[in-house]
Design a protein around this motif. Structure first.
Motif, PDB file in Angstrom:
ATOM      1  N   VAL A 177       0.833  -1.201   0.000  1.00 12.76           N
ATOM      2  CA  VAL A 177       0.000   0.000   0.000  1.00 12.76           C
ATOM      3  C   VAL A 177       0.870   1.255   0.000  1.00 12.76           C
ATOM      4  O   VAL A 177       0.480   2.303  -0.509  1.00 12.76           O
ATOM      5  CB  VAL A 177      -1.001  -0.045   1.185  1.00 12.76           C
ATOM      6  N   GLY A 178       2.094   1.145   0.537  1.00 11.84           N
ATOM      7  CA  GLY A 178       3.013   2.273   0.489  1.00 11.84           C
ATOM      8  C   GLY A 178       3.335   2.675  -0.946  1.00 11.84           C
ATOM      9  O   GLY A 178       3.541   3.857  -1.249  1.00 11.84           O
ATOM     10  N   PHE A 179       3.349   1.695  -1.837  1.00 11.86           N
ATOM     11  CA  PHE A 179       3.601   1.982  -3.254  1.00 11.86           C
ATOM     12  C   PHE A 179       2.464   2.817  -3.840  1.00 11.86           C
ATOM     13  O   PHE A 179       2.696   3.816  -4.534  1.00 11.86           O
ATOM     14  CB  PHE A 179       3.769   0.656  -4.011  1.00 11.86           C
ATOM     15  N   LEU A 180       1.239   2.386  -3.536  1.00 10.24           N
ATOM     16  CA  LEU A 180       0.080   3.146  -4.014  1.00 10.24           C
ATOM     17  C   LEU A 180       0.176   4.589  -3.547  1.00 10.24           C
ATOM     18  O   LEU A 180      -0.048   5.539  -4.308  1.00 10.24           O
ATOM     19  CB  LEU A 180      -1.225   2.535  -3.494  1.00 10.24           C
ATOM     20  N   ALA A 181       0.515   4.749  -2.269  1.00 14.42           N
ATOM     21  CA  ALA A 181       0.578   6.087  -1.690  1.00 14.42           C
ATOM     22  C   ALA A 181       1.617   6.923  -2.421  1.00 14.42           C
ATOM     23  O   ALA A 181       1.363   8.067  -2.810  1.00 14.42           O
ATOM     24  CB  ALA A 181       0.903   5.996  -0.205  1.00 14.42           C
ATOM     25  N   LEU A 217      -0.082  -5.509   2.601  1.00 15.51           N
ATOM     26  CA  LEU A 217      -0.082  -6.245   1.343  1.00 15.51           C
ATOM     27  C   LEU A 217      -1.509  -6.349   0.786  1.00 15.51           C
ATOM     28  O   LEU A 217      -1.764  -6.065  -0.392  1.00 15.51           O
ATOM     29  CB  LEU A 217       0.499  -7.634   1.583  1.00 15.51           C
ATOM     30  N   ALA A 218      -2.434  -6.750   1.674  1.00 19.87           N
ATOM     31  CA  ALA A 218      -3.805  -6.992   1.238  1.00 19.87           C
ATOM     32  C   ALA A 218      -4.451  -5.729   0.681  1.00 19.87           C
ATOM     33  O   ALA A 218      -5.140  -5.767  -0.351  1.00 19.87           O
ATOM     34  CB  ALA A 218      -4.631  -7.535   2.402  1.00 19.87           C
ATOM     35  N   ALA A 219      -4.187  -4.596   1.359  1.00 14.95           N
ATOM     36  CA  ALA A 219      -4.806  -3.349   0.905  1.00 14.95           C
ATOM     37  C   ALA A 219      -4.361  -3.003  -0.506  1.00 14.95           C
ATOM     38  O   ALA A 219      -5.115  -2.404  -1.280  1.00 14.95           O
ATOM     39  CB  ALA A 219      -4.457  -2.215   1.862  1.00 14.95           C
ATOM     40  N   ALA A 220      -3.134  -3.379  -0.847  1.00 21.35           N
ATOM     41  CA  ALA A 220      -2.652  -3.086  -2.198  1.00 21.35           C
ATOM     42  C   ALA A 220      -3.171  -4.106  -3.206  1.00 21.35           C
ATOM     43  O   ALA A 220      -3.553  -3.751  -4.325  1.00 21.35           O
ATOM     44  CB  ALA A 220      -1.134  -3.060  -2.208  1.00 21.35           C
ATOM     45  N   LEU A 221      -3.206  -5.388  -2.813  1.00 24.18           N
ATOM     46  CA  LEU A 221      -3.643  -6.422  -3.753  1.00 24.18           C
ATOM     47  C   LEU A 221      -5.123  -6.242  -4.082  1.00 24.18           C
ATOM     48  O   LEU A 221      -5.523  -6.381  -5.234  1.00 24.18           O
ATOM     49  CB  LEU A 221      -3.395  -7.804  -3.157  1.00 24.18           C
ATOM     50  N   TRP A 222      -5.925  -5.980  -3.070  1.00 25.57           N
ATOM     51  CA  TRP A 222      -7.363  -5.759  -3.303  1.00 25.57           C
ATOM     52  C   TRP A 222      -7.651  -4.256  -3.248  1.00 25.57           C
ATOM     53  O   TRP A 222      -8.485  -3.782  -2.490  1.00 25.57           O
ATOM     54  CB  TRP A 222      -8.175  -6.524  -2.264  1.00 25.57           C
ATOM     55  N   SER A 223      -6.912  -3.511  -4.058  1.00 28.36           N
ATOM     56  CA  SER A 223      -7.001  -2.056  -3.950  1.00 28.36           C
ATOM     57  C   SER A 223      -8.398  -1.548  -4.292  1.00 28.36           C
ATOM     58  O   SER A 223      -8.813  -0.504  -3.799  1.00 28.36           O
ATOM     59  CB  SER A 223      -5.951  -1.389  -4.825  1.00 28.36           C
ATOM     60  N   GLY A 224      -9.122  -2.278  -5.132  1.00 27.39           N
ATOM     61  CA  GLY A 224     -10.472  -1.835  -5.475  1.00 27.39           C
ATOM     62  C   GLY A 224     -11.349  -1.725  -4.243  1.00 27.39           C
ATOM     63  O   GLY A 224     -11.977  -0.700  -3.980  1.00 27.39           O
ATOM     64  N   LEU A 225     -11.373  -2.801  -3.444  1.00 25.17           N
ATOM     65  CA  LEU A 225     -12.168  -2.805  -2.209  1.00 25.17           C
ATOM     66  C   LEU A 225     -11.664  -1.748  -1.231  1.00 25.17           C
ATOM     67  O   LEU A 225     -12.449  -1.034  -0.601  1.00 25.17           O
ATOM     68  CB  LEU A 225     -12.074  -4.186  -1.551  1.00 25.17           C
ATOM     69  N   PHE A 226     -10.351  -1.695  -1.118  1.00 28.48           N
ATOM     70  CA  PHE A 226      -9.736  -0.748  -0.182  1.00 28.48           C
ATOM     71  C   PHE A 226     -10.146   0.684  -0.530  1.00 28.48           C
ATOM     72  O   PHE A 226     -10.549   1.462   0.336  1.00 28.48           O
ATOM     73  CB  PHE A 226      -8.214  -0.918  -0.242  1.00 28.48           C
ATOM     74  N   SER A 247      -3.734   1.430  -8.613  1.00 24.58           N
ATOM     75  CA  SER A 247      -3.558   0.030  -8.256  1.00 24.58           C
ATOM     76  C   SER A 247      -2.084  -0.334  -8.377  1.00 24.58           C
ATOM     77  O   SER A 247      -1.247   0.502  -8.710  1.00 24.58           O
ATOM     78  CB  SER A 247      -4.402  -0.850  -9.177  1.00 24.58           C
ATOM     79  N   ILE A 248      -1.781  -1.595  -8.082  1.00 23.58           N
ATOM     80  CA  ILE A 248      -0.359  -1.963  -8.022  1.00 23.58           C
ATOM     81  C   ILE A 248       0.248  -2.177  -9.395  1.00 23.58           C
ATOM     82  O   ILE A 248       1.453  -2.377  -9.507  1.00 23.58           O
ATOM     83  CB  ILE A 248      -0.149  -3.248  -7.193  1.00 23.58           C
ATOM     84  N   ILE A 249      -0.574  -2.164 -10.408  1.00 23.64           N
ATOM     85  CA  ILE A 249       0.023  -2.329 -11.733  1.00 23.64           C
ATOM     86  C   ILE A 249       0.628  -0.997 -12.150  1.00 23.64           C
ATOM     87  O   ILE A 249      -0.093  -0.016 -12.342  1.00 23.64           O
ATOM     88  CB  ILE A 249      -1.033  -2.800 -12.757  1.00 23.64           C
TER      89      ILE A 249
END
Lengths: 788, 125
Positions: free
Chosen positions: A387-391, A462-471, A493-495
Motif C-alpha cells: 500500500v506504500g507503493f500506491l501512496a 499487502l492486502a490493501a494493495a492487492l485488493w485495492s479496489g475494495l480498499f 492500483s499496483i500495476i
C-alpha cells in the motif's frame, strides 16, 4: 442505548478493570481486554457500507443545552478510517502489551493507561462538537504524559513526559482559542455544520488569526519543525506506546485536524504556503536526523516526524491528487510504522539491545519477526506490491508539475522518501541479515502475543494493495472525499503505469539504494554537522523551562514578598483609587454640605473623639496610646447616648472598658515598642494613602446621606415591635426576635473566638520544650505600667 | 449632625489605615480597633441621625414617639460592636503569642512562612 455512545466509554470502563484483571489472570488479561477494542472495531466496521456510499452519520445526546453544547459525534470517511485504525491497531497493541510487559509489576496500570488513551483518541476523531473535541484532545495529551512517564524512576522519562505535556497541552490551549474564533465567526460549534461555512470563514477578517491558532494546535500535536523534538524524546515510553501513540494514532491528531478543516480553512494562499513549508521542513529535518541515529526506536521516531511533515505538506498542497496521496500515505504509514515499532520492540525484548550497530544475523532466531519487518519495510520504501507503493505513486501524481513551487516540493518529497527508504531497510534488514553478532540476550522468536500484531499489520499492507479496489471503495475514497469536501474516487492500483509518477518513484528508489550502502558515512557526516551546530530546540526547551521557573520565582517574590506592609499598602492604594475612580466616572461627587449645627456638648464630644484619635497616632509610649484609645472609645459611647442610642452606649462603655483593661494587662507583659519607626518619607506616603482613603470614604458617606432615605424597614419594626413581638425596646426586639438567628450567629462568633484564644494560650511555647533551641528573646518580665 | 459624623468617620478611617500601614503589630492592632469604631459610626449615620429620643415604645402606647431614633442601624451596630470586640481579643492574643514565639513585633522580621533568600525551586525534572 446507542451503541456508538457506549463505544465512547467502553475503553474507559475496560481501563478501570484492567489492574484487577491483570492481578487475576496475569499477562493473559490482555486477551480479555483486547475484546473491547475488537468489538468497537466490529461496531464501526458496520458503518462502512453506508459511508462508502457517501453517507454521513451524526448522532449525540444533549450535554449543556443552555449553551447549545452537545455530546455529538460525526462519522464520515475521515473519522471512520481513523476510528478503525485506532480500534484495530489498539486491539493488536493491547495484545502486544500483554506479551511485551509480561511479568512487569505495573502491567495492570500500563494496560489501564493504554485503554484510557484509546478512549481519548477515539473520542477525538469522532467528536462533532468543538468542546468535546478539545476535551478529548487534551485528554490524549494527559494520557500520553502518563504513558511516556510510565518508567517514572528515570529522570529522562520524567523530562520526556513533561516535554510532551507542555508542548502538546500548550498547543491544545492555542487550538481552543482557534476553535472559539471559528465558533464566533460562524455561529456553529460543530464540525458537521462548520463544513458548509467555508466561504464565510475564508472571507472573514479573522481568518488568518483563526488559521494560525488552529495550526498552533495541529503543529504541536503532530510534531512539526521546530516543535518536533518532543516526539523522539517520547520514545522513553515502553515500545507498545511508541507503536501506538507516537506513530499510528496520537501524533496523527494534528493531521486529522488539518484534514477535517481542509474544506473550511483550505484553498487559500496562506494555507497552501504555510502547510507545505512547515511540512517540507519537517520532512527533511526528520529524515536527516533519522539517518544519524543508531537506536532502532529513535530511527523510526524521526521517520515518524518526517512522515507527519509529508502529510502536512500534502494536505496543504491543494490538489485533489495530493489529498488522495495524503490519505493513502496516512493509512499506509499507520500500518507499516506500527508494525516496525513492534518489530523493534521484539528485537529489543529478545536480543536485549536495540542499537543497530550491535545487531546482526537474527534471521535464524526470529524468522517470523523478520518476515513482518521486511514486508513493512517494502511498504515504507514505497515498493510494489504494498500500500506504500500506491501512496507514493499518488503523491507524485499529486505534486509533480513544471512550475517552480511544484518542482521545489517534489524535490523535497524525493529526498525525504529516499531517506525514509534507507531508514526502513536499515531497521528491517540490518539486525536480521549479515554475520551473527553476539547480543546481550541469546535471541529466539518472540511469543505469539508479540508477533501477531506486526504480522497482521504487514499482511494488511499487502492486502490493501492487492485488493485495492475494495480498499479504495470502503476506506480511501470516502476518506479523501471527506478531506476534500467533494466526492473523489481513487483508482490507483499496483500495476505500474508508465508516466511521471513511476519515473519519480524509480529515481527515489535509486537514490535510496545508493544512500543505503553509504549509510555509515552519511551517519558520521550528520553527527559531525549536528555537533557543529551544537544547539537545538531540545536544549531550548530546557532553557525555556528554567526561565519559566525563574520568572515565576521573581514574580512571586515581588508580589508575595512576605512583607505585610506591602500588602496593606497595595490594598489601600487600590481602595482609594477605586473609590475616587467610581465617583469620577459616575460624576457623583457629594454636594457641599451645610456647616453642621451642633449644641455645645455635642461639639465637645466630637472634639474629644478627634483629639483622642490623633493622640493614638502620635502617642510616644504605649500608656498614652492605650489611654487615648480609651478616651475616644468612651467619647463615642457618649455620642451614641446623645444620638438616642442608649443600648449602643452601654455596650460601647462595657467593651471599651474591657479593651483598655485587657490591653494594659497584655502590654505590660510584652516588650512591645509603641514607637513608630517610620522614616519621614514613609510617614508622608502612608499619611497620604490614609488621608486619601479617609476623604474618599467620607465623600461616599456624604453622598449616601444626600440621597432620599427609605424608612420602610424602620416603619415595619416600629409597627410590629409591640403588636407582634410584645417588646417595647425596639432594638432589643430586633436582636432577639426579628433577627434572632443573626444574634445566634454572633454568639457563635464570640464563642469560636474564645475557643481560639484559649487554644492559642494553651499551646506550649517551643522554647519550654526540653531539646528546643535557646530562646530567641529573654523571657518577658512584668513591667509596671507606671514605669513607662 | 450627620455631616459632623461623616467627617468624623473619615478621620477614623484615615487614622486606622495609617496605623495599619505600620510595621509594628501592636499599632496594626490599634488600627483594627479604630477601624471597627469608624465602620460602626458609618452604619449608624447611614440610618440617619436623630437626637436624644431612643427607639422605645412608651408604656400604654403601640408606637414609639414621633422623631424617635432609627432602631435598625442600632441593632446592626450592637452586633458589630460585640463581634469587633471578639476580633480584637483574638488578635491581641495572637499578637502576644507571636511576639513570644518569634521574639519580634516587626512584621518585616516575621519571615518563618516566607523566609528570605529561599533557594530556587528545583530546575530539573
Amino acid at each position: 442505548m446507542d451503541l456508538t455512545f457506549l463505544a465512547f466509554f467502553a475503553p474507559f470502563i475496560a481501563a478501570a478493570f484492567a489492574p484487577v484483571l491483570v492481578r487475576l489472570l496475569g499477562h493473559n488479561a490482555a486477551w480479555v481486554l483486547a475484546l473491547v477494542p475488537a468489538l468497537i472495531f466490529v461496531h464501526f466496521a458496520g458503518f462502512l457500507p453506508q459511508v462508502a456510499e457517501g453517507g454521513r452519520v451524526t448522532g449525540g445526546v444533549q450535554w449543556i443545552p443552555s449553551f447549545n453544547v452537545n455530546f455529538s459525534w460525526l462519522i464520515d470517511g475521515l473519522s471512520l478510517t481513523f476510528a478503525l485504525l485506532i480500534s484495530g491497531i489498539g486491539t493488536l497493541i493491547v495484545l502486544y502489551a500483554g506479551g511485551y510487559m509480561k511479568g512487569h509489576p505495573q502491567q495492570g496500570r500500563f494496560l489501564c493507561f493504554i485503554l484510557m488513551f484509546m478512549a481519548a483518541m477515539q473520542g477525538l476523531v469522532l467528536s462533532d462538537s468543538f468542546f468535546m473535541f478539545f476535551v478529548f484532545w487534551e485528554l490524549t495529551s494527559i494520557t500520553s504524559f502518563l504513558l511516556i512517564g510510565f518508567n517514572h524512576n528515570a529522570e529522562r522519562s520524567r523530562r520526556a513526559a513533561m516535554q510532551a505535556l507542555v508542548v502538546t497541552g500548550g498547543g491544545g490551549l492555542i487550538l481552543l482559542a482557534g476553535l472559539i474564533f471559528l465558533w464566533n465567526m460562524t455561529g456553529v460549534s460543530e464540525f458537521s455544520l462548520l463544513l458548509g461555512t467555508g466561504d464565510l470563514v475564508r472571507e472573514s477578517p479573522f481568518y488568518l488569526a483563526a488559521l494560525i491558532l488552529v495550526l498552533g494546535g495541529a503543529f504541536t500535536k503532530s510534531a512539526q519543525f521546530p516543535l518536533h523534538f518532543w516526539l523522539p524524546n517520547a520514545m522513553e515510553a515502553p515500545t507498545p506506546v511508541s507503536a501506538y501513540l507516537h506513530s499510528a494514532t496520537m501524533v496523527k491528531a494534528g493531521v486529522y485536524l488539518l484534514m477535517r478543516l481542509n474544506p473550511v480553512l483550505g484553498d487559500t494562499i496562506a494555507w497552501e504556503t504555510i502547510l507545505p513549508l512547515f511540512g517540507g521542513a519537517t520532512l527533511l529535518v526528520g529524515t536527516f536526523l533519522a539517518v544519524r541515529q543508531t537506536d532502532l526506536k529513535l530511527m523510526l521516531a524521526y521517520t515518524t516526524v518526517a512522515s507527519l511533515g509529508l502529510l502536512v505538506m500534502l494536505t496543504g498542497f491543494g490538489t485533489e491528487k495530493a489529498i488522495e496521496g495524503a490519505v493513502l500515505y496516512l493509512v499506509a504509514h499507520s500500518l507499516f510504522k506500527g508494525a516496525l515499532f513492534m518489530v523493534a520492540g521484539n528485537v529489543d525484548h529478545e536480543a536485549g539491545t536495540r542499537d543497530v550497530t550491535k545487531l546482526g544475523g537474527l534471521l535464524a532466531a526470529m524468522p517470523i519477526t523478520f518476515g513482518a519487518a521486511i514486508l513493512s519495510a517494502f511498504s515504507m520504501a514505497g515498493l510494489p506490491p504494498f500500500v506504500g507503493f500506491l501512496a507514493k505513486e499518488e503523491i507524485y501524481y499529486g505534486i509533480a508539475a513544471s512550475d517552480p513551487w511544484s518542482v521545489f516540493i517534489t524535490t523535497v518529497a524525493i529526498v525525504g522518501n529516499a531517506l525514509m527508504l534507507v531508514i526502513g531497510f536499515a531497521v528491517a534488514v540490518k539486525p536480521f541479515l549479515g554475520p551473527k553478532v553476539e547480543t546481550p540476550k541469546s535471541a529466539h522468536e518472540a511469543p505469539l502475543l508479540m508477533y501477531a500484531g506486526p504480522v497482521l499489520l504487514a499482511a494488511l499492507s499487502l492486502a490493501a494493495a492487492l485488493w485495492s479496489g475494495l480498499f479504495h471503495q470502503f476506506i480511501s475514497s470516502p476518506m479523501a472525499s471527506a478531506v476534500a469536501g467533494a466526492p473523489l474516487e481513487i483508482t490507483i492500483s499496483i500495476i505500474p503505469k508508465p508516466g511521471i509518477a513511476l519515473t519519480l518513484s524509480i529515481v527515489t528508489i535509486a537514490i535510496g539504494a545508493i544512500l543505503y550502502f553509504g549509510l555509515a558515512r552519511l551517519r558520521a557526516a550528520m553527527a559531525a554537522s549536528l555537533e557543529a551546530i551544537g544547539w537545538g530546540p531540545d536544549q531550548g526547551f530546557d532553557q525555556f523551562m528554567r526561565g519559566l521557573v525563574r520568572l515565576s520565582v521573581v514574580l512571586t517574590r515581588t508580589l508575595q514578598n512576605g512583607r505585610m506592609e506591602f500588602y496593606m499598602t497595595a490594598t489601600f492604594v487600590l481602595l482609594a483609587l477605586w473609590l475616587f475612580r467610581t465617583m469620577f466616572v459616575a460624576g457623583e461627587w457629594p454636594a457641599v454640605p451645610a456647616f453642621p449645627v451642633l449644641s455645645i456638648y455635642e461639639w465637645v464630644t466630637v472634639s474629644i473623639i478627634a483629639i483622642g484619635l490623633i493622640a493614638v497616632v502620635r502617642a510616644k509610649n504605649r500608656l498614652t496610646a492605650i489611654v487615648s484609645l480609651g478616651i475616644q472609645g468612651f467619647a463615642v459611647a457618649i455620642l451614641f447616648m446623645l444620638m438616642g442610642a442608649p443600648d449602643l452606649s452601654f455596650t460601647q462603655f462595657m467593651v471599651e472598658t474591657l479593651t483598655v483593661v485587657i490591653l494594659a494587662l497584655a502590654m505590660t507583659r510584652l516588650r512591645l515598642s509603641p514607637q513608630d519607626h517610620r522614616s519621614a518619607g514613609q510617614t508622608v506616603l502612608d499619611g497620604t494613602i490614609a488621608i486619601a482613603c479617609g476623604v474618599a470614604l467620607t465623600f461616599i458617606l456624604l453622598q449616601i446621606l444626600q440621597t432620599p432615605f427609605d424608612r420602610t424597614l424602620t416603619e415595619f419594626f416600629n409597627l410590629y415591635s409591640y403588636s407582634l413581638a410584645q417588646g417595647r425596646n425596639i432594638v432589643n426586639v430586633i436582636l432577639v426576635d426579628f433577627r434572632g438567628v443573626d444574634t445566634f450567629g454572633e454568639i457563635g462568633v464570640v464563642m469560636v473566638a474564645g475557643l481560639a484564644i484559649l487554644a492559642l494560650l494553651r499551646i506550649v511555647p517551643k522554647r519550654s520544650l526540653g531539646s528546643a533551641p535557646a530562646p530567641r528573646v529573654p523571657a518577658p518580665e512584668p513591667v509596671a505600667v507606671g514605669k513607662e | 449632625m450627620e455631616t459632623a459624623v461623616a467627617v468624623l468617620t473619615g478621620l477614623y478611617f484615615a487614622v486606622s489605615i495609617y496605623l495599619m500601614l505600620s510595621r509594628h503589630i501592636i499599632r496594626i492592632l490599634l488600627g483594627t480597633v479604630t477601624l471597627s469604631t469608624g465602620a460602626n459610626l458609618t452604619i449608624f449615620a447611614m440610618g440617619r441621625i436623630t437626637r436624644e429620643v431612643p427607639p422605645i415604645i412608651p408604656s400604654g402606647l403601640y408606637l414609639p414617639a414621633e422623631g424617635a431614633a432609627n432602631a435598625l442601624p442600632q441593632a446592626l451596630v450592637l452586633t458589630a460592636i460585640v463581634i469587633a470586640f471578639s476580633l480584637f481579643a483574638f488578635l491581641l492574643v495572637l499578637v502576644m503569642r507571636s511576639y513570644q514565639e518569634l521574639g519580634t513585633d516587626d512584621t518585616y522580621a516575621m519571615r518563618d512562612a516566607e523566609p528570605e533568600g529561599e533557594p530556587l525551586p528545583p530546575l530539573g525534572y
